[in-house]
Structures are given as structure tokens and as C-alpha cells.
Scaffold this motif. Structure first.
Motif, PDB file in Angstrom:
ATOM      1  N   UNK A  54      11.447  60.721 -23.805  1.00  0.00           N
ATOM      2  CA  UNK A  54      11.418  62.175 -23.757  1.00  0.00           C
ATOM      3  C   UNK A  54      11.772  62.781 -22.415  1.00  0.00           C
ATOM      4  N   UNK A  55      12.163  61.961 -21.425  1.00  0.00           N
ATOM      5  CA  UNK A  55      12.487  62.478 -20.092  1.00  0.00           C
ATOM      6  C   UNK A  55      13.943  62.915 -20.021  1.00  0.00           C
ATOM      7  N   UNK A  56      14.251  63.771 -19.060  1.00  0.00           N
ATOM      8  CA  UNK A  56      15.612  64.236 -18.851  1.00  0.00           C
ATOM      9  C   UNK A  56      16.366  63.283 -17.924  1.00  0.00           C
ATOM     10  N   UNK A 118      20.680  65.521 -20.402  1.00  0.00           N
ATOM     11  CA  UNK A 118      20.267  65.116 -21.741  1.00  0.00           C
ATOM     12  C   UNK A 118      18.805  64.710 -21.734  1.00  0.00           C
ATOM     13  N   UNK A 119      18.245  64.605 -22.924  1.00  0.00           N
ATOM     14  CA  UNK A 119      16.848  64.203 -23.078  1.00  0.00           C
ATOM     15  C   UNK A 119      16.778  62.875 -23.800  1.00  0.00           C
ATOM     16  N   UNK A 120      16.061  61.928 -23.218  1.00  0.00           N
ATOM     17  CA  UNK A 120      15.931  60.600 -23.814  1.00  0.00           C
ATOM     18  C   UNK A 120      15.174  60.665 -25.136  1.00  0.00           C
ATOM     19  N   UNK A 121      15.401  59.681 -25.962  1.00  0.00           N
ATOM     20  CA  UNK A 121      14.722  59.593 -27.251  1.00  0.00           C
ATOM     21  C   UNK A 121      13.214  59.452 -27.051  1.00  0.00           C
ATOM     22  N   UNK A 122      12.466  59.839 -28.078  1.00  0.00           N
ATOM     23  CA  UNK A 122      11.019  59.637 -28.059  1.00  0.00           C
ATOM     24  C   UNK A 122      10.633  58.209 -28.409  1.00  0.00           C
ATOM     25  N   UNK A 123      11.596  57.422 -28.855  1.00  0.00           N
ATOM     26  CA  UNK A 123      11.333  56.036 -29.249  1.00  0.00           C
ATOM     27  C   UNK A 123      11.921  55.091 -28.214  1.00  0.00           C
ATOM     28  N   UNK A 124      11.084  54.208 -27.682  1.00  0.00           N
ATOM     29  CA  UNK A 124      11.558  53.255 -26.691  1.00  0.00           C
ATOM     30  C   UNK A 124      12.552  52.283 -27.320  1.00  0.00           C
ATOM     31  N   UNK A 125      13.504  51.812 -26.511  1.00  0.00           N
ATOM     32  CA  UNK A 125      14.476  50.855 -27.006  1.00  0.00           C
ATOM     33  C   UNK A 125      15.742  50.875 -26.167  1.00  0.00           C
ATOM     34  N   UNK A 143      41.211  59.726 -29.473  1.00  0.00           N
ATOM     35  CA  UNK A 143      40.581  59.325 -28.208  1.00  0.00           C
ATOM     36  C   UNK A 143      40.925  57.870 -27.941  1.00  0.00           C
ATOM     37  N   UNK A 144      41.441  57.601 -26.759  1.00  0.00           N
ATOM     38  CA  UNK A 144      41.781  56.216 -26.416  1.00  0.00           C
ATOM     39  C   UNK A 144      40.578  55.309 -26.599  1.00  0.00           C
ATOM     40  N   UNK A 145      39.441  55.772 -26.145  1.00  0.00           N
ATOM     41  CA  UNK A 145      38.159  55.094 -26.389  1.00  0.00           C
ATOM     42  C   UNK A 145      37.062  56.064 -25.994  1.00  0.00           C
ATOM     43  N   UNK A 146      35.934  56.052 -26.680  1.00  0.00           N
ATOM     44  CA  UNK A 146      34.825  56.919 -26.264  1.00  0.00           C
ATOM     45  C   UNK A 146      34.185  56.382 -24.991  1.00  0.00           C
ATOM     46  N   UNK A 147      33.435  57.221 -24.336  1.00  0.00           N
ATOM     47  CA  UNK A 147      32.638  56.777 -23.189  1.00  0.00           C
ATOM     48  C   UNK A 147      31.328  56.205 -23.714  1.00  0.00           C
ATOM     49  N   UNK A 148      30.948  55.047 -23.201  1.00  0.00           N
ATOM     50  CA  UNK A 148      29.700  54.420 -23.608  1.00  0.00           C
ATOM     51  C   UNK A 148      28.774  54.374 -22.390  1.00  0.00           C
ATOM     52  N   UNK A 149      27.559  54.823 -22.574  1.00  0.00           N
ATOM     53  CA  UNK A 149      26.559  54.765 -21.504  1.00  0.00           C
ATOM     54  C   UNK A 149      25.360  53.992 -22.025  1.00  0.00           C
ATOM     55  N   UNK A 150      24.987  52.916 -21.308  1.00  0.00           N
ATOM     56  CA  UNK A 150      23.793  52.153 -21.663  1.00  0.00           C
ATOM     57  C   UNK A 150      22.563  52.926 -21.225  1.00  0.00           C
ATOM     58  N   UNK A 151      21.652  53.164 -22.168  1.00  0.00           N
ATOM     59  CA  UNK A 151      20.411  53.883 -21.859  1.00  0.00           C
ATOM     60  C   UNK A 151      19.229  53.062 -22.367  1.00  0.00           C
ATOM     61  N   UNK A 152      18.379  52.659 -21.456  1.00  0.00           N
ATOM     62  CA  UNK A 152      17.145  51.983 -21.847  1.00  0.00           C
ATOM     63  C   UNK A 152      16.008  52.983 -21.749  1.00  0.00           C
ATOM     64  N   UNK A 153      15.380  53.260 -22.875  1.00  0.00           N
ATOM     65  CA  UNK A 153      14.257  54.199 -22.932  1.00  0.00           C
ATOM     66  C   UNK A 153      12.970  53.390 -22.899  1.00  0.00           C
ATOM     67  N   UNK A 154      12.113  53.702 -21.937  1.00  0.00           N
ATOM     68  CA  UNK A 154      10.894  52.927 -21.738  1.00  0.00           C
ATOM     69  C   UNK A 154       9.670  53.812 -21.903  1.00  0.00           C
ATOM     70  N   UNK A 155       8.541  53.176 -22.185  1.00  0.00           N
ATOM     71  CA  UNK A 155       7.275  53.891 -22.254  1.00  0.00           C
ATOM     72  C   UNK A 155       6.753  54.094 -20.841  1.00  0.00           C
TER      73      UNK A 155
END
Length: 368
Positions: A54-56, A118-125, A143-155
Motif C-alpha cells: 500500500x505504499x507509494x 504509483x501505489x503498491x498492491x495491498x498483497x505482498x508478493x 509497441x516494440x516492447x512494453x516497459x517491465x519494472x520488477x516490484x517486490x511488495x513486502x509486509x
């Protein structure tokens, strides 16, 4: 324009800035018609993100207009970016998409860097944030390719549970049930009967020898106290010495014993058991700890004995997510670890725990 700005007196600078922003918006092109074959390249400028639930956080991408027409964030069919929350395996999630406006118009051949809060998910993962341009109510982008961003959501760390502190600060003489979950004494004893019923379905008899790891203040012991005969045997262990001392005073039959254990070792020497129980234990241990406990418990099973325990499983994590408050496992990863420990698994029951996760009661036995 910089020269003009330098001539504006300091007290008038805020007004000058507002006027310039207004003029720019008037001068900027608008998108009121569908673009013809719009093309784009988009690149992530982000390092992998680690964010609390839930963090920004800020996602930064660079977008290049490869088409022949200008894009504009203005008009009835503006161009914007869409951010989709996917699992690490690029599967969809129930997290709503985010619409990210362009900061300005982008001419053919131009690039623009977009900083999106952006706001992180409420579910960790572990997630992949997919970002692509699109035109509202207009043409689809190539689109040649989308942008991918790795996001680890933690408790957040504040949600961790210190079981030693929990037991040390509880008044178990006045309230021995809340500390292990049930809101009332009646619910504590109702759940004790439910657990005995579940174990009967797994072969429990009055003469069974039962190991109860994570016994807490003796919920299962309360259910088995009248059920087990003198030929039966109950052995409860827990990481909280205060809980063990309470159980020793509460359940005094000679065939009921209690001892303190640590997270991955059991205080068991000669005893052997028909059933070993881990009710609401593996939901608070990390997968490596869980598998070490399973291997240690297999050591003390009688031939044909079984381990009963429940876990939380989630498709949003590759290995595990959360903390001691609630550990969610990737099911396939966990089952691979269990197989390495020489055990096989049977699902006893499974039910929804959260919108994205399930709680599963499992039976573990030695592999042939």
C-alpha cells in the motif's frame, strides 16, 4: 524564454510560472482524432522496486514517439500510459490498472521521461509492472516492447510477530485464549473440538500418540484431554516457555507432556508418534524453516505415521511473501522443497483465505 524569466522580479515569479503553464497548454497540440498506426518504444529507467504494502513509489520510463503524428495529453482522445500489475510469470492480477498522463506533448521522433507516482498492491508478493502507451478511445499502439519494472511488495516490519514477547507480556491466568487467536474462551474450546474431529478423519484413535508442535496454551491438548485413553500419549511443544509452563499446570495427566522447542528443532528423543500436528504453525514459518521442521518431524514418526499442517498459498509470490504475521508460499516451490525432504503431500482440505490466496490443510507422509 530563460532570459525573460530572469527579468521578472522575484515577487512576480510564481505568477509568471502560472502564466507560462497556461500558455503552454494553449500552445500544445490536442488529440481529438484517432492516431493513424501509432508506434512507440518504451524503456524502464527504474531499478527493481521494493515497497511496503500500500505504499507509494515512483516508476520512471522513457517513451519515444516512432509515429508520424504528435501525441498529446490534451483533447478528447489523449495519449497516456497504462500500468498493469502482473505476477512475475506475467499472469493477470486483480489489481486495477493505473492510468499515467504524459507530462507534455511528444512530437514524432521525440522522447519524454515520465515519472509516475504509483501505489503498491495491498498483497505482498513479486510483481511485474507492465507499462505501455495507449490512446483513450483511439487507435491501438504498436509497441516494440512494453516497459517491465520488477516490484517486490513486502509486509512492513512493524507487522512482525515476536512470539517470545507476546507470551511474556500476556496474563495467561486471566486470558489464555486471545494470545493464540480465538476472541473468546468458548471459541477456543469449540476450535479444540474441530481440530480433534479433523484428526479423527486422519486416523486419530484414543490410543494414538500425538505430537503437537506450536501447542500454544493448549487448544488441541484441551480437545484431547478427555479423548485420549491411558494408552494414548500427547506431547506439546512451543517456542514460548510461558505457554509451556501454563500447559504443564493446566493439563496434568501423566500421559500429557510439554517442552520448549526452537523454530527448527524438536525436543524429542525416544518418543515416536502416530500423528504430528502443526496447526497454524507453517502459516508463520518461512519455507526453509518449514521444510527443516518437516524433516525433523519425519524422524520421530512411527511407521505409517503422518504430519498434519496448514499453509497459506499465493500465486503472487515466487517463493514466499509476508512475515511472521502471515507467510504466504508459492505452492509449486514449496512442494519441490517437501519432495527434497523425502516427503509426499496430500491435500486434506482447501479454502479461500484472501481474495488472492488460499489456506490448505495438508497431510505429509514419508515417500516410498
Amino acid at each position: 524564454m530563460a532570459r525573460i524569466a530572469a527579468l521578472v522580479p522575484a515577487p512576480l515569479q510564481p505568477l509568471y510560472s502560472r502564466v507560462r503553464r497556461f500558455v503552454r497548454r494553449i500552445e500544445e497540440p490536442r488529440c481529438d482524432e484517432s492516431l493513424v498506426s501509432p508506434r512507440a518504444a518504451i524503456y524502464s529507467l527504474n531499478a527493481p522496486v521494493v515497497a511496503d504494502r500500500g505504499a507509494s513509489f515512483t516508476a520512471v520510463v522513457r517513451v519515444q514517439n516512432l509515429g508520424s503524428k504528435a501525441w498529446s495529453p490534451l483533447g478528447s482522445k489523449p495519449v497516456h500510459l497504462r500500468a498493469r500489475w502482473l505476477t512475475s510469470r506475467k499472469q493477470s492480477t486483480d489489481r486495477p490498472d493505473a492510468i499515467i498522463p504524459l507530462p507534455r506533448a511528444v512530437q514524432p521522433g521525440e522522447t519524454v521521461d515520465v515519472h509516475a507516482k504509483l501505489t503498491a498492491s495491498d498483497a505482498a508478493g513479486q510483481y511485474l509492472l507492465e507499462i505501455k502507451p495507449e490512446q483513450a478511445q483511439g487507435a491501438s499502439f504498436a509497441v516494440e516492447r512494453p516497459a517491465w519494472i520488477d516490484v517486490q511488495v513486502v509486509a512492513p516490519a512493524m507487522e512482525e510477530i515476536d512470539y517470545h514477547k507476546v507470551y511474556a507480556t500476556a496474563d495467561l491466568k486471566q486470558d489464555y485464549w486471545t494470545v493464540v487467536g480465538p476472541p473468546t474462551q468458548e471459541e477456543f474450546h469449540r476450535l479444540a473440538k474441530v481440530k480433534v474431529g479433523q484428526l479423527q478423519e486422519q486416523g486419530l484413535t484414543p490410543s494414538s500418540h500425538v505430537l503437537d508442535v506450536g501447542c500454544g496454551t493448549g487448544q488441541l491438548a484441551a480437545g484431547l484431554y478427555e479423548f485420549l485413553s491411558d494408552d494414548g500419549f500427547y506431547f506439546g511443544t512451543d517456542v514460548g516457555p510461558e505457554a509451556i509452563e501454563f500447559c504443564k499446570q493446566q493439563y496434568t495427566r501423566p500421559n500429557f507432556q510439554f517442552a520448549v522447542n526452537d523454530f527448527t528443532r524438536l525436543p524429542v528423543a525416544e518418543q515416536r508418534f502416530d500423528l504430528a500436528c502443526y496447526f497454524s504453525v507453517f502459516t508463520h514459518t518461512y519455507p526453509d524453516e518449514t521444510v527443516l521442521l518437516l524433516a525433523e518431524t519425519a524422524r520421530v514418526l512411527k511407521p505409517g505415521g503422518a504430519i498434519i499442517g496448514d499453509i497459506f498459498t499465493s500465486p503472487l509470490t515466487d517463493h514466499c511473501a509476508g512475515n511472521r504475521g502471515a507467510v504466504e508460499l508459492n505452492r509449486e516451490h514449496f512442494l519441490r522443497l517437501v519432495a527434497l525432504a523425502g516427503l509426499k503431500v496430500e491435500v486434506v482440505s482447501s479454502w479461500a483465505w484472501k481474495q488472492h490466496a488460499r489456506r490448505e490443510l495438508l497431510r505429509f507422509t514419508r515417500a516410498e
